[in-house]
Design an enzyme around this catalytic site. Sequence first.
Site, mmCIF file in Angstrom:
data_model
loop_
_atom_site.group_PDB
_atom_site.id
_atom_site.type_symbol
_atom_site.label_atom_id
_atom_site.label_comp_id
_atom_site.label_asym_id
_atom_site.label_seq_id
_atom_site.Cartn_x
_atom_site.Cartn_y
_atom_site.Cartn_z
ATOM 1 N N ARG A 85 11.711 4.147 3.264
ATOM 2 C CA ARG A 85 10.672 2.796 4.659
ATOM 3 C C ARG A 85 11.736 2.035 4.844
ATOM 4 N NH1 ARG A 85 6.187 -1.439 4.369
ATOM 5 N NH2 ARG A 85 4.779 1.270 4.862
ATOM 6 N N LYS A 95 26.179 -4.240 -2.287
ATOM 7 C CA LYS A 95 27.466 -4.143 -1.757
ATOM 8 C C LYS A 95 27.936 -4.112 -0.577
ATOM 9 C CE LYS A 95 26.714 -3.424 -6.462
ATOM 10 N NZ LYS A 95 27.104 -2.289 -7.580
ATOM 11 N N ARG A 115 0.799 -1.229 -0.163
ATOM 12 C CA ARG A 115 0.118 -0.126 -0.614
ATOM 13 C C ARG A 115 0.800 1.600 0.076
ATOM 14 N NH1 ARG A 115 -2.422 -3.951 2.168
ATOM 15 N NH2 ARG A 115 -0.776 -3.503 2.882
ATOM 16 N N THR A 116 2.064 1.442 1.051
ATOM 17 C CA THR A 116 2.336 2.772 1.319
ATOM 18 C C THR A 116 3.297 2.825 -0.085
ATOM 19 O OG1 THR A 116 2.900 2.365 3.222
ATOM 20 C CG2 THR A 116 3.879 3.628 2.874
ATOM 21 N N HIS A 123 5.093 5.650 11.482
ATOM 22 C CA HIS A 123 4.426 6.013 9.863
ATOM 23 C C HIS A 123 3.903 6.807 10.161
ATOM 24 C CE1 HIS A 123 3.274 3.740 6.527
ATOM 25 N NE2 HIS A 123 2.656 2.710 6.678
#
Length: 302
Positions: A101, A80, A51-52, A129
Amino acid sequence: MKGKSLISITDYSKEDYLEILDSAADFEKNPDQPLLQGKVVATLFYEPSTRTRLSFETAVQRLGGKVIGFSDVNSSSVTKGETLKDTIKIISNYVDLIIMRHPMEGSARYASEISDISIINAGDGANQHPSQTLLDLYSIRKTQGTLENLNVFMIGDLKYGRTVHSLLMAMSHFKPTFYFFSPEALRMPSGYKHFLKEKGIKFVEGSDFVPVIQEADIIYMTRVQKERFSDPIEYEKNKSVYVLNNAMLEHTRPNVRVLHPLPRVNEINLDVDDNPKAYYYDQARNGLYVRQAIICKVLGIK
Ligand code: CP
């Protein structure tokens, strides 16, 4: 932080929240507006999301902007050994806004301190959030007609649930009464309860929500987050303690709405989905309009 960012819900005032909600209501009426033409936005997702990420990316595209980024760190130079600092420094040269995120608490704040461009925190570990919170506020106001004086039930994983942490802080502006229901191991952290006490906000804490469910205006269900447990046995013990079903909603208030940030695992029975009191799919749709409003706010676009 050089530009305006959204890292914690407490970065913004009550007036900012209401401005974003009003702007989101305008976007709901007309989501396709060329406000981001010529702008490029990066979505850097170090953790999974449906969703986000996709609602932010849809928001940018419906506003005429372009999106770059990664949804899987394995396709980036993080594998890496590139540091978060270097990744942010480099991507900041390419784009106008970073939406990020990351599993580490405080990572978004750190990114905002080293970046010359705005950062939106799309979730940092168990911490915050904030864009979810703004869409939760939007959903609550839309269904209740107000944000003031509501009885808000929060049920499930209140320890690791960043959505409940952010929502609690935002709702504290609107004189709510909170009802916290969780397994013993997943109680609301004491720092948040201390915050509420200092603000004079009422809350009760318990294990069984069914006997008092008729008091609820909002029932905010949460998933027990497997990814935050170091001990799989602890997860198994706690994962299915709360399962909301249709029968439990029978004697609830007519205005009550069931919210969930999603994804759900099994904490809301499928028989709730067709109940008019279920609002989680609409809540997720509201995320598009609210994220359009947030992007415009941080970029200073009226
Ligand atoms: N509510 C939420 O953050 O959903 P995603 O993890 O799918 O983005």
